[in-house]
Motif scaffolding. Structure first.
Motif, PDB file in Angstrom:
ATOM      1  N   GLY A  30     -96.669  45.513  -4.661  1.00  0.00           N
ATOM      2  CA  GLY A  30     -96.605  45.752  -6.152  1.00  0.00           C
ATOM      3  C   GLY A  30     -95.847  44.649  -7.107  1.00  0.00           C
ATOM      4  O   GLY A  30     -95.408  44.670  -8.020  1.00  0.00           O
ATOM      5  N   ARG A  31     -95.972  43.458  -6.689  1.00  0.00           N
ATOM      6  CA  ARG A  31     -95.354  42.506  -7.110  1.00  0.00           C
ATOM      7  C   ARG A  31     -96.555  41.399  -7.380  1.00  0.00           C
ATOM      8  O   ARG A  31     -97.340  41.386  -6.844  1.00  0.00           O
ATOM      9  N   ARG A  32     -96.440  40.740  -8.864  1.00  0.00           N
ATOM     10  CA  ARG A  32     -97.398  40.029  -9.332  1.00  0.00           C
ATOM     11  C   ARG A  32     -96.979  38.591  -9.285  1.00  0.00           C
ATOM     12  O   ARG A  32     -95.927  38.058 -10.021  1.00  0.00           O
ATOM     13  N   PRO A  33     -97.930  37.657  -8.629  1.00  0.00           N
ATOM     14  CA  PRO A  33     -97.091  36.152  -8.529  1.00  0.00           C
ATOM     15  C   PRO A  33     -96.920  35.465  -9.679  1.00  0.00           C
ATOM     16  O   PRO A  33     -95.926  34.851  -9.963  1.00  0.00           O
ATOM     17  N   ARG A  34     -97.706  35.934 -10.902  1.00  0.00           N
ATOM     18  CA  ARG A  34     -97.930  35.066 -12.123  1.00  0.00           C
ATOM     19  C   ARG A  34     -96.454  35.837 -12.784  1.00  0.00           C
ATOM     20  O   ARG A  34     -96.328  34.955 -13.931  1.00  0.00           O
ATOM     21  N   VAL A  35     -95.988  36.983 -12.483  1.00  0.00           N
ATOM     22  CA  VAL A  35     -95.136  37.696 -13.179  1.00  0.00           C
ATOM     23  C   VAL A  35     -93.997  37.640 -12.575  1.00  0.00           C
ATOM     24  O   VAL A  35     -92.943  37.009 -13.070  1.00  0.00           O
ATOM     25  N   ASP A  36     -93.706  37.897 -11.331  1.00  0.00           N
ATOM     26  CA  ASP A  36     -92.503  37.925 -10.502  1.00  0.00           C
ATOM     27  C   ASP A  36     -92.065  36.820  -9.718  1.00  0.00           C
ATOM     28  O   ASP A  36     -90.993  36.509  -9.499  1.00  0.00           O
ATOM     29  N   GLY A  37     -93.357  36.193  -9.349  1.00  0.00           N
ATOM     30  CA  GLY A  37     -93.210  34.877  -8.513  1.00  0.00           C
ATOM     31  C   GLY A  37     -92.649  33.809  -9.294  1.00  0.00           C
ATOM     32  O   GLY A  37     -91.834  32.655  -8.735  1.00  0.00           O
ATOM     33  N   VAL A  38     -92.464  33.760 -10.539  1.00  0.00           N
ATOM     34  CA  VAL A  38     -91.962  32.706 -11.286  1.00  0.00           C
ATOM     35  C   VAL A  38     -90.680  32.993 -11.977  1.00  0.00           C
ATOM     36  O   VAL A  38     -90.457  34.240 -12.036  1.00  0.00           O
ATOM     37  N   GLY A  39     -89.839  32.181 -12.537  1.00  0.00           N
ATOM     38  CA  GLY A  39     -88.559  32.509 -13.079  1.00  0.00           C
ATOM     39  C   GLY A  39     -87.430  31.916 -11.920  1.00  0.00           C
ATOM     40  O   GLY A  39     -86.313  32.242 -12.521  1.00  0.00           O
ATOM     41  N   LEU A  40     -87.731  31.747 -10.731  1.00  0.00           N
ATOM     42  CA  LEU A  40     -86.663  31.440  -9.622  1.00  0.00           C
ATOM     43  C   LEU A  40     -86.214  30.323 -10.179  1.00  0.00           C
ATOM     44  O   LEU A  40     -84.877  29.964  -9.896  1.00  0.00           O
ATOM     45  N   ILE A  41     -86.782  29.282 -10.442  1.00  0.00           N
ATOM     46  CA  ILE A  41     -86.167  27.922 -10.817  1.00  0.00           C
ATOM     47  C   ILE A  41     -84.832  28.339 -12.152  1.00  0.00           C
ATOM     48  O   ILE A  41     -83.972  27.461 -12.124  1.00  0.00           O
ATOM     49  N   ALA A  42     -85.336  29.197 -13.140  1.00  0.00           N
ATOM     50  CA  ALA A  42     -84.344  29.195 -14.145  1.00  0.00           C
ATOM     51  C   ALA A  42     -83.340  29.923 -13.507  1.00  0.00           C
ATOM     52  O   ALA A  42     -82.192  29.643 -13.921  1.00  0.00           O
ATOM     53  N   VAL A  43     -83.225  30.767 -12.662  1.00  0.00           N
ATOM     54  CA  VAL A  43     -82.261  31.453 -11.836  1.00  0.00           C
ATOM     55  C   VAL A  43     -81.398  30.292 -11.192  1.00  0.00           C
ATOM     56  O   VAL A  43     -80.080  30.448 -11.215  1.00  0.00           O
ATOM     57  N   ALA A  44     -82.334  29.657 -10.464  1.00  0.00           N
ATOM     58  CA  ALA A  44     -81.544  28.458  -9.754  1.00  0.00           C
ATOM     59  C   ALA A  44     -80.704  27.478 -10.551  1.00  0.00           C
ATOM     60  O   ALA A  44     -79.702  27.160 -10.285  1.00  0.00           O
ATOM     61  N   SER A  45     -81.322  27.419 -11.672  1.00  0.00           N
ATOM     62  CA  SER A  45     -80.493  26.323 -12.797  1.00  0.00           C
ATOM     63  C   SER A  45     -79.411  27.041 -13.339  1.00  0.00           C
ATOM     64  O   SER A  45     -78.423  26.110 -13.684  1.00  0.00           O
ATOM     65  N   LEU A  46     -79.392  28.211 -13.638  1.00  0.00           N
ATOM     66  CA  LEU A  46     -78.131  28.997 -14.056  1.00  0.00           C
ATOM     67  C   LEU A  46     -76.715  28.807 -13.076  1.00  0.00           C
ATOM     68  O   LEU A  46     -75.725  28.713 -13.632  1.00  0.00           O
ATOM     69  N   GLY A  47     -77.113  28.833 -11.803  1.00  0.00           N
ATOM     70  CA  GLY A  47     -75.952  28.988 -10.875  1.00  0.00           C
ATOM     71  C   GLY A  47     -75.191  27.633 -11.090  1.00  0.00           C
ATOM     72  O   GLY A  47     -73.833  27.766 -10.922  1.00  0.00           O
ATOM     73  N   PRO A  48     -75.670  26.517 -11.082  1.00  0.00           N
ATOM     74  CA  PRO A  48     -74.595  25.313 -10.962  1.00  0.00           C
ATOM     75  C   PRO A  48     -73.810  25.305 -12.297  1.00  0.00           C
ATOM     76  O   PRO A  48     -72.846  24.749 -12.201  1.00  0.00           O
ATOM     77  N   ILE A  49     -74.348  25.828 -13.347  1.00  0.00           N
ATOM     78  CA  ILE A  49     -73.494  25.615 -14.673  1.00  0.00           C
ATOM     79  C   ILE A  49     -72.374  26.538 -14.307  1.00  0.00           C
ATOM     80  O   ILE A  49     -71.156  26.111 -14.750  1.00  0.00           O
ATOM     81  N   LEU A  50     -72.483  27.724 -13.888  1.00  0.00           N
ATOM     82  CA  LEU A  50     -71.433  28.689 -13.483  1.00  0.00           C
ATOM     83  C   LEU A  50     -70.431  28.222 -12.653  1.00  0.00           C
ATOM     84  O   LEU A  50     -69.159  28.222 -12.892  1.00  0.00           O
ATOM     85  N   PHE A  51     -70.862  27.780 -11.402  1.00  0.00           N
ATOM     86  CA  PHE A  51     -70.053  27.354 -10.388  1.00  0.00           C
ATOM     87  C   PHE A  51     -69.130  26.089 -10.924  1.00  0.00           C
ATOM     88  O   PHE A  51     -68.161  25.946 -10.290  1.00  0.00           O
ATOM     89  N   VAL A  52     -69.909  25.148 -11.461  1.00  0.00           N
ATOM     90  CA  VAL A  52     -69.095  23.855 -11.875  1.00  0.00           C
ATOM     91  C   VAL A  52     -68.051  24.085 -12.951  1.00  0.00           C
ATOM     92  O   VAL A  52     -66.973  23.623 -12.943  1.00  0.00           O
ATOM     93  N   LEU A  53     -68.505  24.972 -13.892  1.00  0.00           N
ATOM     94  CA  LEU A  53     -67.470  25.626 -14.781  1.00  0.00           C
ATOM     95  C   LEU A  53     -66.481  26.108 -14.189  1.00  0.00           C
ATOM     96  O   LEU A  53     -65.345  25.974 -14.530  1.00  0.00           O
ATOM     97  N   LEU A  54     -66.471  27.104 -13.336  1.00  0.00           N
ATOM     98  CA  LEU A  54     -65.486  27.648 -12.264  1.00  0.00           C
ATOM     99  C   LEU A  54     -64.661  26.685 -11.633  1.00  0.00           C
ATOM    100  O   LEU A  54     -63.493  26.764 -11.529  1.00  0.00           O
ATOM    101  N   TYR A  55     -65.351  25.857 -11.126  1.00  0.00           N
ATOM    102  CA  TYR A  55     -64.542  24.375 -10.218  1.00  0.00           C
ATOM    103  C   TYR A  55     -63.850  23.798 -11.229  1.00  0.00           C
ATOM    104  O   TYR A  55     -62.871  23.672 -10.951  1.00  0.00           O
ATOM    105  N   GLY A  56     -64.366  23.489 -12.481  1.00  0.00           N
ATOM    106  CA  GLY A  56     -63.324  22.838 -13.375  1.00  0.00           C
ATOM    107  C   GLY A  56     -62.252  23.691 -13.608  1.00  0.00           C
ATOM    108  O   GLY A  56     -61.137  23.016 -13.989  1.00  0.00           O
ATOM    109  N   ILE A  57     -62.296  25.032 -13.959  1.00  0.00           N
ATOM    110  CA  ILE A  57     -61.301  25.995 -14.565  1.00  0.00           C
ATOM    111  C   ILE A  57     -60.219  25.863 -13.276  1.00  0.00           C
ATOM    112  O   ILE A  57     -59.053  25.884 -13.617  1.00  0.00           O
ATOM    113  N   LEU A  58     -60.712  25.880 -12.002  1.00  0.00           N
ATOM    114  CA  LEU A  58     -59.784  26.187 -10.999  1.00  0.00           C
ATOM    115  C   LEU A  58     -59.068  24.908 -10.537  1.00  0.00           C
ATOM    116  O   LEU A  58     -58.124  24.992  -9.917  1.00  0.00           O
TER     117      LEU A  58
END
Length: 277
Positions: free
Chosen positions: A247-275
């Motif tokens: 039920g998954r389509r590579p051209r729709v569901d398989g892409v976008g993982l890099i966008a999610v992976a790029s979001l993580g460092p921003i959140l964690f580094v901001l939290l690192y700076g706050i703490l």
């Protein structure tokens, strides 16, 4: 009957997986030396076309605007040739090695239905590739130098090395967690746009609380972590997993993982700076 089912299952597998696993023995799956050389030359021409605009822009501003000769012309030409060779071999290596291997491993994990091992592999892949990312190593060193100049850390080599390693570990941990989250998105079918909107909304809120000297580093970390090493592996993982999931389509569901992976460092580094402020 069993042989027919096995043949049907084999045909449903992505061809790149069949090539890696050795199941495709057709003449099309066996490349001769001549075909390899031709494909390598084609990749080189593509790399030259991609590199040409950058060279043209630099040459235009150096000659037409600055009106100065190029310093060390011979070394510069040699450097461009080395870049072209390196880029060609890198792209060809991705096509031959990383992409097929990543897709085949994701396919095997999905077929065996071991969610725990799949998530563990996703985290280890995101963490390991990010730690080895050359761009992140360079950014972490520059961030440590800037922190020493601003008085955040002591002006010593040991303090700078410790700060840079802590930053790299934080970013690698965040990418590992983000890749796990992205894999769950593919499996569960969660909409990508809501994850991105919610994530960057959280980034905006954390930006107001983070110290100013960490904000730029956090945003840059999101870009450098999905570069030379991490990007191809994460992309191959997403495409392979979506190809093997029903039920998954590579051209729709398989892409976008890099966008999610790029979001993580921003959140964690901001939290690192706050703490740590």
């Amino acid at each position: 009957m069993d042989e027919a089912l096995a043949r049907c299952e084999l045909c449903s597998m992505p061809r790149v997986v069949r090539l890696v696993s050795g199941l495709d023995r057709s003449p099309l799956g066996t490349r001769s030396g001549m075909r390899f050389v031709v494909s390598l030359l084609r990749t080189g021409l593509d790399s030259a076309r991609e590199l040409a605009p950058v060279v043209g822009v630099v040459a235009f501003f150096q000659i037409a605007v600055l009106r100065q000769p190029f310093p060390n012309m011979a070394e510069m030409v040699l450097g461009l040739v080395l870049i072209l060779i390196g880029l060609t071999l890198f792209v060809r290596g991705l096509e031959m090695g990383l992409f097929p291997l990543g897709e085949s491993m994701a396919w095997d994990f999905a077929r065996k239905a071991h969610l725990g091992w799949l998530l563990a592999f996703a985290f280890a892949l995101g963490f390991g590739t990010t730690v080895a990312e050359p761009a992140l190593i360079a950014v972490s060193r520059e961030a440590a130098a800037a922190a020493a100049l601003s008085g955040v850390i002591a002006r010593s080599g040991e303090a700078a090395a410790s700060y840079a390693m802590a930053l790299r570990a934080t970013v690698a941990l965040s990418v590992g967690c983000a890749v796990v989250f992205g894999v769950l998105r593919i499996i569960k079918g969660w909409p990508l746009h809501w994850l991105i909107i919610g994530g960057y909304g959280l980034v905006a809120g954390l930006t107001e609380l983070a110290p100013p000297e960490i904000i730029g580093i956090a945003y840059d970390s999101g870009g450098v972590t999905t570069s030379t090493i991490t990007g191809p592996w994460v992309t191959a993982l997403g495409i392979g997993l979506s190809s093997a999931s029903r039920g998954r389509r590579p051209r729709v569901d398989g892409v976008g993982l890099i966008a999610v992976a790029s979001l993580g460092p921003i959140l964690f580094v901001l939290l690192y700076g706050i703490l740590t402020q």
